[in-house]
Design a protein around this motif. Structure first.
Motif, PDB file in Angstrom:
ATOM      1  N   CYS A  10       0.837  -1.209   0.000  1.00  0.00           N
ATOM      2  CA  CYS A  10       0.000   0.000   0.000  1.00  0.00           C
ATOM      3  C   CYS A  10       0.871   1.257   0.000  1.00  0.00           C
ATOM      4  O   CYS A  10       1.895   1.317   0.661  1.00  0.00           O
ATOM      5  CB  CYS A  10      -0.905  -0.016   1.227  1.00  0.00           C
ATOM      6  SG  CYS A  10      -1.989   1.421   1.310  1.00  0.00           S
ATOM      7  N   CYS A  69      -4.568   0.926   3.460  1.00  0.00           N
ATOM      8  CA  CYS A  69      -5.768   1.746   3.325  1.00  0.00           C
ATOM      9  C   CYS A  69      -7.006   0.918   2.984  1.00  0.00           C
ATOM     10  O   CYS A  69      -8.121   1.299   3.303  1.00  0.00           O
ATOM     11  CB  CYS A  69      -5.544   2.830   2.278  1.00  0.00           C
ATOM     12  SG  CYS A  69      -5.500   2.201   0.580  1.00  0.00           S
ATOM     13  N   GLY A  70      -6.792  -0.211   2.300  1.00  0.00           N
ATOM     14  CA  GLY A  70      -7.945  -1.030   1.921  1.00  0.00           C
ATOM     15  C   GLY A  70      -8.664  -0.513   0.694  1.00  0.00           C
ATOM     16  O   GLY A  70      -9.604  -1.142   0.211  1.00  0.00           O
ATOM     17  N   GLU A  71      -8.231   0.631   0.183  1.00  0.00           N
ATOM     18  CA  GLU A  71      -8.957   1.276  -0.922  1.00  0.00           C
ATOM     19  C   GLU A  71      -8.176   1.223  -2.238  1.00  0.00           C
ATOM     20  O   GLU A  71      -8.770   1.185  -3.300  1.00  0.00           O
ATOM     21  CB  GLU A  71      -9.212   2.763  -0.592  1.00  0.00           C
ATOM     22  CG  GLU A  71      -9.970   3.014   0.702  1.00  0.00           C
ATOM     23  CD  GLU A  71     -11.427   2.615   0.569  1.00  0.00           C
ATOM     24  OE1 GLU A  71     -11.950   2.673  -0.555  1.00  0.00           O
ATOM     25  OE2 GLU A  71     -12.031   2.226   1.594  1.00  0.00           O
ATOM     26  N   CYS A  72      -6.850   1.274  -2.150  1.00  0.00           N
ATOM     27  CA  CYS A  72      -6.060   1.335  -3.385  1.00  0.00           C
ATOM     28  C   CYS A  72      -6.122  -0.016  -4.115  1.00  0.00           C
ATOM     29  O   CYS A  72      -6.572  -1.010  -3.557  1.00  0.00           O
ATOM     30  CB  CYS A  72      -4.616   1.719  -3.077  1.00  0.00           C
ATOM     31  SG  CYS A  72      -3.701   0.468  -2.176  1.00  0.00           S
ATOM     32  N   CYS A 111      -4.221  -2.923  -2.356  1.00  0.00           N
ATOM     33  CA  CYS A 111      -4.940  -3.356  -1.151  1.00  0.00           C
ATOM     34  C   CYS A 111      -6.150  -4.212  -1.511  1.00  0.00           C
ATOM     35  O   CYS A 111      -6.368  -5.284  -0.941  1.00  0.00           O
ATOM     36  CB  CYS A 111      -5.442  -2.146  -0.358  1.00  0.00           C
ATOM     37  SG  CYS A 111      -4.209  -1.501   0.773  1.00  0.00           S
TER      38      CYS A 111
HETATM   39 ZN    ZN Z   1      -3.773   0.692   0.066  1.00  0.00          ZN
END
Ligand code: ZN
Length: 340
Positions: A54, A62-65, A68
């Protein structure tokens, strides 16, 4: 506000340390992540894998990119989870050879390739030796995360190259908060039967995995609990009459029998402890007064002997003792202890 490994519960210090190592580019080639089954080691490992890729500086990961999403969704070709084959008791050298065959091919998309090895404690000697060779000269992009519940069976030479990180046992309040957020069944219990939820939390022993399992599988849990009560009733009946008949009611699958024995052990532990310290929180009984029938009939010395007998049997079962034999021996041991 900066945050590290948002999907991991508790473990504040460890999260901070690993996030710092990742940010400063000094995350090592290997770690052993040790903790109870169900304590979230796999979640932690996946979060580490995502964090290594990330690029978001504030929330790691972040869990969003894109990386991720791919890693946390389980789609990244560069994050590999290695499990022992279902039908095998041990983690064989073949699995290590499989890892090795792809190890020296550079990662497809990421800068690193992460190998997450589940139940590393089940690696047999030749698997461990083969693994050690890879650990001695890993390519620069390789990261190994070994998950295990017990590090005793791992070679010291492995532990010296892959430092052991211990995940913490979570306080009951954290497990409770997690359950209420993630399990509809737990919310229902909290509203209609709070003492039941308390008993789930006690039995879960600080493990979110166990607690989720106990909530979602409440019927099975009830059945186990009733069987422990039936055993206690038979054991405290005059001459322990009827206990032999319960032999057939005991589970035949090893895991299920071990689970039941763990529960029985907690009941005997309560019976001993509550006689010495009546205000102590019970681990099996929903309330201390529920144990009274038994504390009046099973002395502290006998309760301790019963805990020890169950412990011995658990050790034998781990060494592959036949479950029918274990059931017969349990009933026999308990009867002997109560008669002496
Ligand atoms: Zn990320």
């Amino acid at each position: 506000m900066e945050s590290f490994f948002p999907a991991v519960i508790g473990n504040e210090k460890l999260r901070r340390r690993l996030a710092t190592e990742i940010r400063e580019g000094r995350f090592p080639h290997a770690y052993i992540l040790a903790g109870k089954d169900g304590s979230g080691k796999m979640t932690f490992a996946m979060q580490i894998a995502a964090a290594l890729a990330c690029k978001n500086p504030d929330v790691l990961p972040c869990g969003e990119c894109d990386s991720c999403k791919k890693i946390l969704g389980g789609f990244s070709p560069d994050v590999l989870v290695i499990r022992k084959e279902d039908d095998k008791k041990e983690f064989s050298v073949n699995l290590i050879r499989e890892i090795k065959s792809g190890l020296y091919i550079a990662p497809n998309e990421l800068e690193k390739r992460v190998y997450i090895i589940e139940h590393a404690e089940l690696m047999n000697a030749s698997a461990q030796n083969a693994f050690l060779k890879m650990l001695e000269e890993p390519p620069h992009y390789a990261v190994f995360l070994l998950l295990c519940s017990n590090t005793a069976s791992l070679l010291d030479t492995i532990k010296s190259r892959a430092p052991v990180l211990y995940t913490e046992v979570l306080p009951q309040s954290d497990v409770r908060a997690y359950l209420l957020e993630h399990s509809p069944r737990a919310r229902e219990m909290a509203a209609t039967d709070p003492s039941r939820l308390t008993s789930v939390l006690l039995s879960a022993g600080g493990s979110i995995g166990n607690a989720m399992f106990l909530c979602e599988d409440a019927e099975k849990y009830d059945a186990e609990k009733n069987l422990v009560y039936a055993l206690l009733d038979a054991l405290t009946a005059p001459a322990a009459a009827g206990i032999g008949m319960l032999c057939d009611a005991l589970p035949t699958a090893s895991d299920a029998l071990c689970e039941l024995l763990d529960m029985l052990k907690r009941a005997f532990r309560d019976i001993a402890v509550l006689q010495k310290a009546p205000t102590c929180a019970p681990l099996f009984f929903e309330r201390a007064d529920r144990a009274e029938t038994y504390t009046m009939k099973i002395t502290v010395a006998r309760a301790i002997a019963l805990v020890e007998a169950v412990d011995r049997l658990l050790a034998d079962l781990r060494l592959n003792m036949d479950t029918r034999l274990a059931a017969v021996s349990l009933i026999g041991d308990m009867r002997t202890i109560m008669m002496n």
